[in-house]
Design an enzyme around this catalytic site. Structure first.
Site, PDB file in Angstrom:
ATOM      1  N   HIS A  17       0.832  -1.207   0.000  1.00 37.85           N
ATOM      2  CA  HIS A  17       0.000   0.000   0.000  1.00 37.85           C
ATOM      3  C   HIS A  17       0.867   1.258   0.000  1.00 37.85           C
ATOM      4  CE1 HIS A  17      -3.140  -2.590   2.213  1.00 37.85           C
ATOM      5  NE2 HIS A  17      -3.645  -2.351   1.016  1.00 37.85           N
ATOM      6  N   LYS A  41     -16.764  -6.418   6.344  1.00 40.71           N
ATOM      7  CA  LYS A  41     -15.508  -7.115   6.646  1.00 40.71           C
ATOM      8  C   LYS A  41     -15.306  -7.123   8.152  1.00 40.71           C
ATOM      9  CE  LYS A  41     -13.048  -5.890   2.410  1.00 40.71           C
ATOM     10  NZ  LYS A  41     -11.818  -5.297   1.868  1.00 40.71           N
ATOM     11  N   ARG A  90      -3.374  -6.371  -8.509  1.00 46.61           N
ATOM     12  CA  ARG A  90      -2.296  -7.350  -8.584  1.00 46.61           C
ATOM     13  C   ARG A  90      -2.591  -8.441  -9.595  1.00 46.61           C
ATOM     14  NH1 ARG A  90      -2.996  -7.493  -2.362  1.00 46.61           N
ATOM     15  NH2 ARG A  90      -4.842  -8.430  -3.198  1.00 46.61           N
ATOM     16  N   SER A 128      -3.055  -7.498   2.866  1.00 49.20           N
ATOM     17  CA  SER A 128      -3.339  -7.435   4.306  1.00 49.20           C
ATOM     18  C   SER A 128      -3.721  -8.808   4.844  1.00 49.20           C
ATOM     19  CB  SER A 128      -4.464  -6.435   4.579  1.00 49.20           C
ATOM     20  OG  SER A 128      -4.073  -5.137   4.224  1.00 49.20           O
TER      21      SER A 128
END
Length: 158
Positions: A17, A41, A90, A128
């Site tokens: 990040h 979440k 990604r 993460s």
């Protein structure tokens, strides 16, 4: 002044990040890092804790502001007069998901464009979720997150 937003949950912020945000900060005169509440979440850190961790990680970037938010991104962008979202992708899976978000955001705020940034080779594998999993299994996360995040994460899971 052109304002861009880099939104995310940042639970926790990673070196990936930081790399993307640092690069994005070179492209725009004002960059807001928007830390999402993300009620769907189950975050390890509260919104305030994540805002503090992100703020500390990015304090060297003078044109970056860190703000927590709980509403729709399109509304947040409107409130801050932002017309650009920055997202890191990604994989093709990331792209498909981010494309859907870009389209809904654009439908809600027609002048809101999304720019995708590719991660660097050195940080492209970091997420993460992976960081938390490595930490939970007593792995070394020192190269994956800033030092203050490593300390906070290890204290949280202890």
């Amino acid at each position: 002044m052109l304002t861009a937003i880099f939104p995310g949950t940042f639970d926790p912020i990673t070196n990936g990040h930081v790399d993307l945000i640092s690069r994005a900060s070179l492209l725009f005169p004002r960059l807001i890092v928007a830390v999402a509440q993300s009620p769907n979440k189950k975050t390890l850190f509260s919104l305030d804790e994540r805002v503090n961790l992100v703020s500390t990680a990015l304090e060297h970037l003078l044109n970056v502001e860190v703000i927590g938010y709980t509403n729709l991104m399109a509304n947040f962008a409107k409130a801050h007069q932002a017309t650009v979202l920055i997202r890191g992708v990604r994989t093709t899976y990331d792209f498909e998901y981010e494309r859907q978000l870009a389209e809904i955001n654009r439908s809600l705020k027609d002048d809101l464009d999304t720019i995708f940034l590719m991660p660097s080779i050195a940080t492209g594998f970091i997420s993460s979720t992976i960081v938390k999993d490595v930490a939970l299994h007593d792995g070394d996360i020192s190269t994956l997150v800033p030092r203050h995040v490593e300390v906070a994460l290890l204290q949280r899971i202890a």
